[in-house]
Motif scaffolding. Sequence first.
Motif, PDB file in Angstrom:
ATOM      1  N   MET A   1      33.398  39.585  52.496  1.00  0.00           N
ATOM      2  CA  MET A   1      33.519  40.266  51.133  1.00  0.00           C
ATOM      3  C   MET A   1      34.588  41.418  51.411  1.00  0.00           C
ATOM      4  SD  MET A   1      29.328  40.362  50.377  1.00  0.00           S
ATOM      5  CE  MET A   1      28.829  40.772  51.800  1.00  0.00           C
ATOM      6  N   ALA A   2      35.085  41.664  50.104  1.00  0.00           N
ATOM      7  CA  ALA A   2      35.820  42.830  50.155  1.00  0.00           C
ATOM      8  C   ALA A   2      35.194  43.938  50.369  1.00  0.00           C
ATOM      9  CB  ALA A   2      36.713  42.803  48.635  1.00  0.00           C
ATOM     10  N   PRO A   3      36.079  45.069  50.758  1.00  0.00           N
ATOM     11  CA  PRO A   3      35.555  46.407  51.164  1.00  0.00           C
ATOM     12  C   PRO A   3      34.782  46.979  49.871  1.00  0.00           C
ATOM     13  CG  PRO A   3      37.731  46.300  52.003  1.00  0.00           C
ATOM     14  CD  PRO A   3      37.404  44.745  51.031  1.00  0.00           C
ATOM     15  N   GLU A   4      35.314  46.787  48.652  1.00  0.00           N
ATOM     16  CA  GLU A   4      34.675  47.563  47.285  1.00  0.00           C
ATOM     17  C   GLU A   4      33.282  46.716  47.256  1.00  0.00           C
ATOM     18  OE1 GLU A   4      38.173  44.868  45.819  1.00  0.00           O
ATOM     19  OE2 GLU A   4      37.665  45.816  47.522  1.00  0.00           O
ATOM     20  N   ILE A   5      33.140  45.607  47.614  1.00  0.00           N
ATOM     21  CA  ILE A   5      31.772  45.073  47.524  1.00  0.00           C
ATOM     22  C   ILE A   5      30.659  45.678  48.400  1.00  0.00           C
ATOM     23  CG2 ILE A   5      30.015  42.925  47.992  1.00  0.00           C
ATOM     24  CD1 ILE A   5      32.648  41.421  46.789  1.00  0.00           C
ATOM     25  N   LEU A   6      31.347  45.837  49.645  1.00  0.00           N
ATOM     26  CA  LEU A   6      30.555  46.446  50.641  1.00  0.00           C
ATOM     27  C   LEU A   6      30.175  47.747  50.509  1.00  0.00           C
ATOM     28  CD1 LEU A   6      32.407  45.090  53.745  1.00  0.00           C
ATOM     29  CD2 LEU A   6      30.032  44.282  52.839  1.00  0.00           C
ATOM     30  N   ASP A  16      38.791  38.567  44.427  1.00  0.00           N
ATOM     31  CA  ASP A  16      39.430  37.181  44.353  1.00  0.00           C
ATOM     32  C   ASP A  16      40.574  37.160  45.054  1.00  0.00           C
ATOM     33  OD1 ASP A  16      37.327  36.425  42.729  1.00  0.00           O
ATOM     34  OD2 ASP A  16      38.300  37.204  40.890  1.00  0.00           O
ATOM     35  N   TRP A  17      41.518  38.153  44.781  1.00  0.00           N
ATOM     36  CA  TRP A  17      42.543  38.333  45.693  1.00  0.00           C
ATOM     37  C   TRP A  17      42.419  38.410  47.012  1.00  0.00           C
ATOM     38  CZ3 TRP A  17      46.230  35.968  43.044  1.00  0.00           C
ATOM     39  CH2 TRP A  17      46.358  36.145  41.786  1.00  0.00           C
ATOM     40  N   TRP A  18      41.202  39.474  47.458  1.00  0.00           N
ATOM     41  CA  TRP A  18      40.860  39.477  48.759  1.00  0.00           C
ATOM     42  C   TRP A  18      40.717  38.105  49.497  1.00  0.00           C
ATOM     43  CZ3 TRP A  18      40.744  43.672  52.069  1.00  0.00           C
ATOM     44  CH2 TRP A  18      39.859  43.596  53.379  1.00  0.00           C
ATOM     45  N   ALA A  19      39.808  37.507  48.558  1.00  0.00           N
ATOM     46  CA  ALA A  19      39.205  36.157  49.042  1.00  0.00           C
ATOM     47  C   ALA A  19      39.984  35.296  49.389  1.00  0.00           C
ATOM     48  CB  ALA A  19      37.956  35.623  48.140  1.00  0.00           C
ATOM     49  N   SER A  74      48.548  40.115  54.471  1.00  0.00           N
ATOM     50  CA  SER A  74      48.456  41.570  54.318  1.00  0.00           C
ATOM     51  C   SER A  74      48.441  42.248  53.205  1.00  0.00           C
ATOM     52  CB  SER A  74      49.889  42.234  55.228  1.00  0.00           C
ATOM     53  OG  SER A  74      49.743  41.705  56.710  1.00  0.00           O
ATOM     54  N   GLN A  75      49.196  41.864  52.384  1.00  0.00           N
ATOM     55  CA  GLN A  75      49.054  42.250  51.007  1.00  0.00           C
ATOM     56  C   GLN A  75      47.976  41.871  50.043  1.00  0.00           C
ATOM     57  OE1 GLN A  75      52.672  42.333  48.464  1.00  0.00           O
ATOM     58  NE2 GLN A  75      53.953  41.572  50.235  1.00  0.00           N
ATOM     59  N   PHE A  76      47.199  40.781  50.314  1.00  0.00           N
ATOM     60  CA  PHE A  76      46.132  40.523  49.905  1.00  0.00           C
ATOM     61  C   PHE A  76      44.792  41.153  50.263  1.00  0.00           C
ATOM     62  CE2 PHE A  76      47.614  36.061  48.104  1.00  0.00           C
ATOM     63  CZ  PHE A  76      47.800  36.416  46.957  1.00  0.00           C
ATOM     64  N   LEU A  77      45.055  41.792  51.484  1.00  0.00           N
ATOM     65  CA  LEU A  77      43.846  42.280  52.297  1.00  0.00           C
ATOM     66  C   LEU A  77      44.163  43.781  52.550  1.00  0.00           C
ATOM     67  CD1 LEU A  77      43.107  39.754  55.102  1.00  0.00           C
ATOM     68  CD2 LEU A  77      42.001  40.035  52.791  1.00  0.00           C
ATOM     69  N   LYS A  78      44.934  44.431  51.500  1.00  0.00           N
ATOM     70  CA  LYS A  78      44.766  45.772  51.420  1.00  0.00           C
ATOM     71  C   LYS A  78      43.624  46.572  51.083  1.00  0.00           C
ATOM     72  CE  LYS A  78      49.367  46.665  51.694  1.00  0.00           C
ATOM     73  NZ  LYS A  78      49.859  47.351  52.997  1.00  0.00           N
ATOM     74  N   LYS A  79      43.133  47.209  51.769  1.00  0.00           N
ATOM     75  CA  LYS A  79      41.566  47.872  51.387  1.00  0.00           C
ATOM     76  C   LYS A  79      41.620  48.793  50.121  1.00  0.00           C
ATOM     77  CE  LYS A  79      40.740  47.753  56.385  1.00  0.00           C
ATOM     78  NZ  LYS A  79      40.434  46.441  56.407  1.00  0.00           N
ATOM     79  N   ASN A  80      42.810  49.305  49.828  1.00  0.00           N
ATOM     80  CA  ASN A  80      43.058  50.245  48.713  1.00  0.00           C
ATOM     81  C   ASN A  80      43.259  49.106  47.585  1.00  0.00           C
ATOM     82  OD1 ASN A  80      43.924  51.807  46.409  1.00  0.00           O
ATOM     83  ND2 ASN A  80      44.659  53.295  47.729  1.00  0.00           N
ATOM     84  N   ILE A  81      42.405  48.914  46.524  1.00  0.00           N
ATOM     85  CA  ILE A  81      42.707  48.125  45.464  1.00  0.00           C
ATOM     86  C   ILE A  81      43.989  48.146  44.790  1.00  0.00           C
ATOM     87  CG2 ILE A  81      41.742  47.371  43.242  1.00  0.00           C
ATOM     88  CD1 ILE A  81      39.021  48.155  44.118  1.00  0.00           C
ATOM     89  N   ASP A  82      44.290  49.440  44.548  1.00  0.00           N
ATOM     90  CA  ASP A  82      45.642  49.727  43.810  1.00  0.00           C
ATOM     91  C   ASP A  82      46.921  49.144  44.544  1.00  0.00           C
ATOM     92  OD1 ASP A  82      44.116  50.832  41.878  1.00  0.00           O
ATOM     93  OD2 ASP A  82      44.336  52.909  42.634  1.00  0.00           O
ATOM     94  N   GLU A  83      46.903  48.731  45.732  1.00  0.00           N
ATOM     95  CA  GLU A  83      47.856  48.561  46.539  1.00  0.00           C
ATOM     96  C   GLU A  83      47.714  46.953  47.050  1.00  0.00           C
ATOM     97  OE1 GLU A  83      47.629  50.853  50.362  1.00  0.00           O
ATOM     98  OE2 GLU A  83      48.119  52.813  49.349  1.00  0.00           O
ATOM     99  N   ARG A  84      46.801  46.334  46.410  1.00  0.00           N
ATOM    100  CA  ARG A  84      46.281  45.003  46.718  1.00  0.00           C
ATOM    101  C   ARG A  84      47.418  44.260  45.759  1.00  0.00           C
ATOM    102  NH1 ARG A  84      40.489  43.665  46.879  1.00  0.00           N
ATOM    103  NH2 ARG A  84      40.480  45.483  48.423  1.00  0.00           N
TER     104      ARG A  84
END
Length: 198
Positions: A1-6, A16-19, A74-84
């Motif tokens: 799960m993406a950080p924002e969900i946790l 979805d981009w994180w996934a 690395s770009q899809f797994l940026k923890k900051n949504i605005d940088e993803r």
Amino acid sequence: MAPEILKDIPYRTSVDWWALGCSIYEMVAAYTPFKGPEAKKEKVAKEEVQRRICEDEVKYEHKGFDAATKDIISQFLKKNIDERLGCKGDDPRKHEWFKSINFARLDAGLIDPPWKPKPNVVYAKDTGDIAEFSDIRGVELDAKDDKFFKEFSTGAVSIPWQQEMIESGLFDELNDPNRKESAAGLDGDQKSGTCTLL
């Protein structure tokens, strides 16, 4: 799960981009980015995986990662949504990793997929997750069931087994849009998909 969900932060398509980043990683390494290769030998605690997702950077220990693959993950797994990638007003399809795909032809339906699922087969990794949210109890598994479940991920599920799922009520339960996910601890945005039997 993406950080924002946790972290219980409101989200939309960012997850979805994180996934997608996690999926690309797993396609290359055959293990998920935050469980790592040790997950094949021993179970990594859920709390540890969640900590890694929120705090650690992805490691590329598998030799199959080339520069473009590492970059897109690395770009899809940026923890900051605005940088993803995909969340900052950019088009992920323009990334070098997708250069071999003609998206105009793909969108027009002119490219055949490399693999098509068979409509009469159930594809699943295993059946262990069903017990977490199913209300159906008292099912006893014998040696024949164990043999079947070991072969479950092959995609070959017999019609009699599918019929048993229907007769037991499990099929209806899995496809009930109003069912509760209490035991699995999932909210409305994380519910599992429906089950299809033919």
